[in-house]
Design a protein around this motif. Structure first.
Motif, PDB file in Angstrom:
ATOM      1  N   ARG A 187       0.841  -1.189   0.000  1.00  0.00           N
ATOM      2  CA  ARG A 187       0.000   0.000   0.000  1.00  0.00           C
ATOM      3  C   ARG A 187       0.880   1.246   0.000  1.00  0.00           C
ATOM      4  O   ARG A 187       2.012   1.226   0.461  1.00  0.00           O
ATOM      5  CB  ARG A 187      -0.927   0.025   1.213  1.00  0.00           C
ATOM      6  N   ASP A 190       0.527   8.031  -6.598  1.00  0.00           N
ATOM      7  CA  ASP A 190      -0.380   7.108  -7.275  1.00  0.00           C
ATOM      8  C   ASP A 190      -0.668   7.569  -8.701  1.00  0.00           C
ATOM      9  O   ASP A 190      -1.585   7.077  -9.328  1.00  0.00           O
ATOM     10  CB  ASP A 190      -1.682   6.947  -6.489  1.00  0.00           C
ATOM     11  N   HIS A 250       1.262  -2.550  -8.719  1.00  0.00           N
ATOM     12  CA  HIS A 250       0.270  -1.735  -8.041  1.00  0.00           C
ATOM     13  C   HIS A 250      -1.034  -2.529  -7.960  1.00  0.00           C
ATOM     14  O   HIS A 250      -1.472  -3.127  -8.955  1.00  0.00           O
ATOM     15  CB  HIS A 250       0.048  -0.428  -8.791  1.00  0.00           C
ATOM     16  N   LYS A 275      -5.118  -2.858  -6.473  1.00  0.00           N
ATOM     17  CA  LYS A 275      -6.314  -2.235  -5.919  1.00  0.00           C
ATOM     18  C   LYS A 275      -7.388  -3.294  -5.774  1.00  0.00           C
ATOM     19  O   LYS A 275      -7.756  -3.964  -6.753  1.00  0.00           O
ATOM     20  CB  LYS A 275      -6.817  -1.100  -6.811  1.00  0.00           C
ATOM     21  N   LEU A 302     -11.228  -4.207  -4.782  1.00  0.00           N
ATOM     22  CA  LEU A 302     -12.535  -3.547  -4.791  1.00  0.00           C
ATOM     23  C   LEU A 302     -13.624  -4.528  -4.388  1.00  0.00           C
ATOM     24  O   LEU A 302     -13.485  -5.744  -4.561  1.00  0.00           O
ATOM     25  CB  LEU A 302     -12.853  -3.002  -6.182  1.00  0.00           C
ATOM     26  N   GLU A 351     -10.556   4.232 -13.311  1.00  0.00           N
ATOM     27  CA  GLU A 351      -9.276   4.311 -12.606  1.00  0.00           C
ATOM     28  C   GLU A 351      -8.258   5.116 -13.411  1.00  0.00           C
ATOM     29  O   GLU A 351      -7.539   5.950 -12.874  1.00  0.00           O
ATOM     30  CB  GLU A 351      -8.742   2.899 -12.345  1.00  0.00           C
ATOM     31  N   SER A 371      -6.802   8.737 -12.152  1.00  0.00           N
ATOM     32  CA  SER A 371      -5.369   8.805 -11.915  1.00  0.00           C
ATOM     33  C   SER A 371      -4.713   9.873 -12.783  1.00  0.00           C
ATOM     34  O   SER A 371      -3.842  10.623 -12.322  1.00  0.00           O
ATOM     35  CB  SER A 371      -4.736   7.435 -12.194  1.00  0.00           C
ATOM     36  N   LEU A 420      -2.553   2.833 -10.338  1.00  0.00           N
ATOM     37  CA  LEU A 420      -3.602   2.508  -9.392  1.00  0.00           C
ATOM     38  C   LEU A 420      -3.249   3.010  -7.998  1.00  0.00           C
ATOM     39  O   LEU A 420      -2.108   2.887  -7.546  1.00  0.00           O
ATOM     40  CB  LEU A 420      -3.821   0.994  -9.333  1.00  0.00           C
ATOM     41  N   ASN A 421      -4.209   3.563  -7.329  1.00  0.00           N
ATOM     42  CA  ASN A 421      -4.045   3.984  -5.946  1.00  0.00           C
ATOM     43  C   ASN A 421      -4.204   2.743  -5.080  1.00  0.00           C
ATOM     44  O   ASN A 421      -5.308   2.270  -4.854  1.00  0.00           O
ATOM     45  CB  ASN A 421      -5.101   5.038  -5.600  1.00  0.00           C
ATOM     46  N   SER A 422      -3.092   2.174  -4.632  1.00  0.00           N
ATOM     47  CA  SER A 422      -3.109   0.873  -3.969  1.00  0.00           C
ATOM     48  C   SER A 422      -3.899   0.919  -2.674  1.00  0.00           C
ATOM     49  O   SER A 422      -3.448   1.470  -1.667  1.00  0.00           O
ATOM     50  CB  SER A 422      -1.677   0.407  -3.688  1.00  0.00           C
ATOM     51  N   THR A 423      -5.070   0.355  -2.721  1.00  0.00           N
ATOM     52  CA  THR A 423      -5.944   0.297  -1.559  1.00  0.00           C
ATOM     53  C   THR A 423      -6.624  -1.062  -1.543  1.00  0.00           C
ATOM     54  O   THR A 423      -6.634  -1.776  -2.539  1.00  0.00           O
ATOM     55  CB  THR A 423      -7.022   1.395  -1.602  1.00  0.00           C
TER      56      THR A 423
END
Length: 1008
Positions: free
Chosen positions: A142, A224, A243, A245, A247, A265, A269, A308-311
């Motif tokens: 993350r 990100d 990276h 993500k 969901l 995405e 981004s 990708l915003n790693s979440t």
């Protein structure tokens, strides 16, 4: 681009990619409007191996996906594991012109090998399953974490483990390889863009024109998204990691909308990157630049790299994994390792099946290690997964490719290629012909460093110049075999009360004519599909036909279109989604049953194919035992050396078996051993003696499926009866203005001037007559089978008398359609002269007792009894029916038979779908019928042979020429435009039948 399976998997996996930050250029589905080419399986074995190509001009990228699964015949030992690799390079000179001319796109971006490309792996869980990122194995991933290989645990809704997705991190080595390349090694010897810290930036770029700041990504606190620092040939370390993500989509029915999710995405981004740049540039930049008013325009400059915003979301059912790699040295690998069978695979006693993982010892070892769910398992998991996706993978790919090539050559008589290994070492590139790429490693390339290794893997397998048609045949057969997919869902069916209701949940294993436009099953299409697949893989064809007949309801009705699941529904106009129980389709699956039964369990070429699959299973076993040994060797050189020696000995033994089998096959093909001609070549027509001579496996199949097939036939016969029980009529068209007869499959082919309840259709009448004859022979043969249950045999013997009566009555009804003056068969319908009477209300089209006459439209329908073999070789009608087939001004064209005669006033009018275009499925029926008539002799035998020869040559020439021009097959072909492809593409449904019509096959006796 992805993996669709023939059973219900725990996960579905697909690949997407984009160069730059514009969601407009994201590629995930093979759609016509995307402008992609070369899409399709250049090789596919119909089970668990395929190599697929795609050329994406907009993203300046040519990619190849190799996919290989454990496809052991024994379900008890088949693990379901698979490995895949998606690799590619830039396509010099093929980037879209409008992309190059974009006002905001620097021209020197195109074709450069260091341009960043984002590849996404989308993993979705089926049903109520979940996907978790294994933090202990993956490490910190993350935010700004360095990260490494990604491990995704897939679980059922009750928490039971299903398996593990392994995605190794490769970006660092790929970028290092690019950074080490000398100037001039790139197809376009240029850096990938102007330095962001230099005033000499492209004046066409308003964002860079006045920028005075050094490396931009230092301003991106969340890391990100970024705009590439173009003075370097590598990304920052944080950007080179994978990276991830995770969901959670509230509706599992929306999981297939991966492309929509990825586009969002990419869009978000890219905007974050631009807004971060704006904040760094200062307010004066905001005022002067128009970029902020239209961020999407700058995204097309390719310089933005969306990340990708790693979440992670709890209970995720979709995980996206992104690798940012150089476009001309791109790769993403993945593997699916089942850990435990799901509850649906329990045996009859309720116990979990296959606990020992008999065929896959490495999987059991990996599963045991990963069950610890701790960092202690990481070395073992890394060693095993990297060995799994390493050089051994490409060796198995090359081996399976040789098996597929040999199988296609055996069945379809194509010219043999050069040795695969030799072709793999060739520097020639085959990106223009749609062939699947096959790659291979050897010891020398492994020691030559990443640059040479990647170059070796990146070479494409190409057939010799005179093997272009053989490559097309592999493409046609591979795409058709690779299209077989299991669809699940509930479709809309109109009930007796007139309301459309959802059916019970259904499952259908079926081929798909065109995934980009028709992602569903079609009853009459499937019969043609299986005519080809039954030759290539009779057992898989038997599975598909079984699946279709299992969908029959209690009356025997089978929906003409099987629109199962939200993805299939999304591609069907709303007015066509509801199926009606009174609407039929041509019974072409009965044609396929005839073909499949003759080949199931018989023939030396089938035996050789099964023997090859057995050798591949042993090769797979040896490779995985090696993986297991390396995984647990803990670096001990002696242990690893012993494992390598064992593997080498096993592979040498298997290779010797391959060589012996190849020599035996070649000798048999040359000598033509007695008793093999029928098996290698054309199947015999199904008569009493032919059915009696079926293999035990075929007899078992026909006995098991006799009841649903009979139920379907009786439904067809009763539901489509014509007025007063005479002849037959395609139901479903409301009485009214004549337009389309969708049920016939020939949509806009001209019929009567007005649909009436009194119509009788000659093509349907011919279909029923042919089907009754097949049912009579089938019932008679079952009645004589000693292996059939007595009750089944007795019922079948009785049914044979019923079907014989049906056949005689239907043949008499066919005679009603003969028009002596025109010399063809005609529909019995409302003629044009009476149309005005209907319009004035003097004739009621709902009346089923109207005194109608012959309505003749010369074309496919007018010769349908001939196409189905209902015209005898000594019939006085045969010369007259052959006349339009011999005349270039009527039905015959340089590209095959026209669907409607050129002499018709309706030729190429209206929608122009079945009004003149050339269709491969009907041309195949014509060649098959004419070859049989020529073989029977008679006064017209020479003419039959001549027409068949011209059809075969013209059809194969048109399809091959368009395949070379467009790298795909088309739905139909326009003879008036030189045989150019028309309709939907890519379309490797019944057009793939060209593989069985090639002129080369006729000389070897392989075409029916």
């Amino acid at each position: 681009m992805g993996i669709k399976t023939a059973d219900i998997p725990a996960v579905e996996v697909s690949v997407a990619w984009v160069q730059g930050g514009s969601e407009r250029y994201l590629r995930h589905q093979a759609k016509n409007e995307d402008g992609t080419s070369n899409w399709g399986w250049g090789r596919h074995d119909g089970r668990g191996f395929g190599v697929s190509n795609i050329t994406d001009r907009h993203n300046n990228f040519a990619g190849t996906m190799a996919y290989m699964a454990d496809n052991a015949e024994d379900a008890a030992t088949r693990s379901g594991a698979w490995t895949m690799a998606f690799e590619g390079s830039c396509a010099p000179g093929k980037v879209a012109a409008h992309r190059l001319k974009s006002r905001t796109a620097p021209a020197n971006m195109a074709g450069d090998m260091a341009s960043p490309l984002s590849i996404f792996l989308a993993v979705t869980a089926r049903g109520k399953g979940t996907i978790e990122v294994d933090d202990a194995l993956t490490g910190p991933w993350r935010g700004t974490g360095a990260g490494g290989d990604v491990y995704l645990r897939v679980k059922q809704h009750d928490g039971m483990a299903e398996g593990l997705i392994v995605v190794p991190s490769m970006a660092k080595s790929l970028w290092n390889a690019v950074a080490g390349m000398r100037p001039g090694s790139s197809p376009d010897n240029s850096t990938w863009a102007a330095d962001l810290g230099t005033r000499g930036a492209s004046p066409a770029d308003p964002l860079l024109k006045s920028h005075r700041y050094a490396p931009l990504w230092s301003t991106l606190s969340n890391r990100d998204s970024f705009i590439a620092e173009t003075s370097k040939r590598a990304l920052p370390a944080w950007a080179q990691r994978l990276h991830v993500k995770a969901l959670h989509l509230t509706s599992s029915s929306e999981l297939w909308r991966i492309q929509d999710q990825l586009r969002e995405e990419v869009r978000s981004s890219s905007r974050r990157a631009l807004y971060s740049f704006r904040d760094a540039a200062g307010p004066e930049e905001d005022e002067r630049s128009s970029v902020w008013r239209d961020p999407g325009s700058y995204s097309r400059a390719t310089r933005i790299v969306p990340v990708l915003n790693s979440t992670a979301r709890p209970s995720a059912n979709m995980v996206l994994v992104q690798a940012v790699v150089p476009a001309c040295n791109a790769a993403l690998h993945a593997a699916w390792l089942p850990v435990k069978r799901s509850s649906r695979d329990k045996g009859e006693d309720g116990e979990q099946a296959g606990q020992a993982w008999g065929a896959e010892p490495a999987h059991a070892a990996i599963a045991a290690a990963l069950a610890k769910e701790s960092a202690a398992a990481l070395p073992t998991a890394q060693a095993a997964s990297r060995a799994l996706l390493g050089p051994s993978f490409w060796r198995r790919v090359a081996s399976r490719a040789r098996g597929v090539d040999e199988r296609v050559r055996q069945v379809f008589g194509t010219a043999p290629d050069d040795d695969v290994a030799q072709a793999l070492r060739s520097n020639r590139n085959n990106s223009s012909n749609g062939e699947g790429e096959v790659k291979e490693d050897d010891a020398e390339s492994e020691q030559a460093g990443p640059r040479r290794r990647r170059a070796t893997r990146g070479r494409r397998l190409r057939s010799s110049a005179d093997g272009s048609k053989a490559a097309m045949v592999r493409y046609a057969v591979g795409n058709l075999a690779g299209s077989v997919t299991l669809y699940t869902g509930r479709q809309y069916v109109r009930g007796e009360d007139g309301e459309a209701k959802r059916s019970d949940p259904m499952r259908l294993l079926t081929g798909c004519p065109s995934r980009s436009l028709f992602p569903r099953g079609f009853f009459w299409d499937e019969g043609f599909h299986q005519l080809l697949l039954a030759r290539y893989d009779p057992r898989r064809s038997a599975d598909v036909l079984s699946s279709w007949f299992r969908t029959a309801d209690e009356t025997g009705w089978i929906a003409r279109e099987q629109i199962l699941g939200p993805e299939a529904e999304s591609r069907v106009p709303h007015q066509f989604r509801v199926q009606r129980r009174d609407v039929a389709n041509p019974p072409t699956p009965l044609l396929a049953i005839q073909e499949m039964l003759q080949r199931l369990g018989k023939g030396s070429e089938v035996a050789r194919w099964e023997a090859f699959r057995g050798r591949e299973a042993r090769r797979w076993q040896a490779e995985f035992e090696f993986v297991q040994a390396v995984a647990f060797a803990s670096g001990d050189a002696e242990t690893i050396g012993a494992a390598e020696a064992t593997l080498k000995a096993a592979l040498v033994a298997i290779a010797n078996e391959d060589g012996a089998a190849a020599e035996a096959a070649e000798a048999e093909l040359v000598v033509g051993a007695d008793g093999e001609a029928a098996a290698v070549g054309a199947a015999k027509p199904v008569g009493e003696s032919a059915l009696d001579g079926l293999s035990a496996e075929a007899q078992q199949w026909v006995v098991a499926h006799y009841e649903p097939i009979t139920r379907y036939y009786r439904w067809l016969r009763e539901s489509q009866r014509g007025p007063n029980g005479r002849g037959f009529q395609w139901k479903g068209d409301k009485p009214g203005d004549g337009g389309h007869t969708f049920a016939s499959g020939l949509d806009d082919y001209p019929r009567g001037s007005w649909h009436t309840a009194s119509d009788r259709h000659v093509d349907l009448t011919a279909w029923v007559a042919w089907a009754a004859g097949l049912m009579r022979r089938m019932a008679g043969a079952i009645g004589r089978l000693e292996s059939a249950p007595k009750t089944v045999a007795a019922a079948a013997a009785k049914d044979a008398l019923e079907f014989a009566h049906d056949e005689a009555a239907a043949l008499a009804a066919v005679d009603d359609h003969w028009n002596e003056e025109e010399g063809v068969f005609c529909d019995i319908a409302l003629p044009q002269s009476q149309r005005r009477e209907v319009e004035k209300g003097r004739i009621d089209p709902a009346d089923d007792s109207l005194p109608l006459g012959h309505v003749c439209h010369e074309g496919y329908v007018s010769v349908f009894p001939l196409l189905l073999g209902l015209v005898r070789s000594d019939s006085p009608r045969l010369p007259r029916l052959l006349a339009p087939l011999l005349d270039g001004k009527r039905m015959l064209s340089p590209s095959g038979l026209r669907s409607l005669s050129k002499s018709s006033p309706l030729f190429m009018t209206g929608e122009n779908y079945w009004r003149g275009k050339v269709w491969a499925n009907i041309n195949f029926l014509a060649v098959k019928a004419l070859d049989e008539l020529a073989a029977q002799g008679g006064p017209s035998a020479d003419d039959c042979a001549a027409v068949a020869r011209r059809i075969r040559h013209g059809m194969s020439l048109a399809v091959h020429r368009e395949w070379e021009r467009t790298s795909t097959l088309w739905e139909n072909y326009d003879a008036e435009a030189g045989g150019r492809g028309a309709g939907t593409h890519p379309f490797t449904g019944w057009t793939a039948l060209v593989a069985a019509m090639m002129p080369e096959q006729r000389s070897e006796g392989r075409t029916e």
